[in-house]
Design a protein around this motif. Structure first.
Motif, PDB file in Angstrom:
ATOM      1  N   GLN A  77       0.884  -1.259  -0.010  1.00 47.91           N
ATOM      2  CA  GLN A  77       0.153  -0.057   0.056  1.00 47.91           C
ATOM      3  C   GLN A  77       1.030   1.223   0.022  1.00 47.91           C
ATOM      4  N   LYS A  78       0.452   2.407  -0.780  1.00 47.47           N
ATOM      5  CA  LYS A  78       1.315   3.514  -0.740  1.00 47.47           C
ATOM      6  C   LYS A  78       0.298   4.641  -0.975  1.00 47.47           C
ATOM      7  N   THR A  79       0.668   5.910  -0.666  1.00 41.12           N
ATOM      8  CA  THR A  79       0.003   7.087  -0.967  1.00 41.12           C
ATOM      9  C   THR A  79       0.648   8.034  -1.990  1.00 41.12           C
ATOM     10  N   LYS A  80      -0.012   8.471  -2.913  1.00 43.29           N
ATOM     11  CA  LYS A  80       0.538   9.146  -3.850  1.00 43.29           C
ATOM     12  C   LYS A  80      -0.139  10.653  -3.927  1.00 43.29           C
ATOM     13  N   GLU A  81       0.517  11.504  -4.150  1.00 45.51           N
ATOM     14  CA  GLU A  81      -0.043  13.258  -4.232  1.00 45.51           C
ATOM     15  C   GLU A  81      -0.085  13.405  -5.742  1.00 45.51           C
ATOM     16  N   LEU A  82      -1.406  13.779  -6.173  1.00 47.66           N
ATOM     17  CA  LEU A  82      -1.733  14.025  -7.628  1.00 47.66           C
ATOM     18  C   LEU A  82      -2.676  15.238  -7.543  1.00 47.66           C
ATOM     19  N   ARG A  83      -2.124  16.445  -8.030  1.00 47.87           N
ATOM     20  CA  ARG A  83      -2.697  17.683  -8.084  1.00 47.87           C
ATOM     21  C   ARG A  83      -3.206  18.041  -6.921  1.00 47.87           C
ATOM     22  N   GLY A  84      -2.605  18.044  -5.871  1.00 43.65           N
ATOM     23  CA  GLY A  84      -2.989  18.398  -4.580  1.00 43.65           C
ATOM     24  C   GLY A  84      -3.652  17.448  -3.609  1.00 43.65           C
ATOM     25  N   LYS A  85      -4.203  16.333  -4.225  1.00 42.79           N
ATOM     26  CA  LYS A  85      -5.030  15.155  -3.884  1.00 42.79           C
ATOM     27  C   LYS A  85      -3.975  14.281  -3.253  1.00 42.79           C
ATOM     28  N   THR A  86      -4.237  13.567  -2.176  1.00 43.09           N
ATOM     29  CA  THR A  86      -3.849  12.270  -1.861  1.00 43.09           C
ATOM     30  C   THR A  86      -4.485  11.131  -2.070  1.00 43.09           C
ATOM     31  N   ILE A  87      -4.103  10.263  -2.661  1.00 48.02           N
ATOM     32  CA  ILE A  87      -4.667   9.025  -3.293  1.00 48.02           C
ATOM     33  C   ILE A  87      -4.063   7.878  -2.923  1.00 48.02           C
ATOM     34  N   SER A  88      -4.853   6.765  -2.133  1.00 52.50           N
ATOM     35  CA  SER A  88      -4.403   5.706  -1.585  1.00 52.50           C
ATOM     36  C   SER A  88      -4.350   4.682  -2.583  1.00 52.50           C
TER      37      SER A  88
END
Length: 115
Positions: A77-88
């Protein structure tokens, strides 16, 4: 466990060259819903190795040209920053007739699809 999933099935006999960049291939009856002419970018020269061959009768192709895969396990599992949003994201291992493969999927979508 295979590191990479097979992306090609075959080998198949080339029937004829169709223009400069396309070839007509002799497909098995189970693949009759596919168009038999392929662009050269979709074909690979193949040196025979028995460990690489996937029997086309093991791959069940649906009317929409998709094939079924089964969720085997979730490994990371990881989180990614995309256009100011955090996606799990979760790393999902899939299995089926073509072997095992892994993809990163959006956790919320996977929870909806596999409750």
């Amino acid at each position: 466990m295979q590191k990479l999933t097979p992306r090609f099935i075959g080998p198949y006999q080339i029937l004829k060259r169709d223009g400069n960049v396309a070839y007509q291939i002799a497909l098995h009856r189970s693949l009759s819903n596919l168009h038999s002419v392929f662009h050269v970018s979709q074909l690979r020269n193949y040196i025979f190795d028995p460990s690489h061959v996937i029997e086309s009768n093991k791959v069940q192709i649906k009317e929409n040209l998709a094939f079924e895969t089964l969720l085997l396990r979730i490994e990371d599992q990881k989180t990614k920053e995309l256009r100011g949003k955090t996606i799990s994201l979760i790393k999902v291992f899939w299995g089926g007739a073509t072997g095992e493969s892994a993809t990163w999927e959006v956790q919320s979508q996977m929870c909806d699809s596999y409750p």
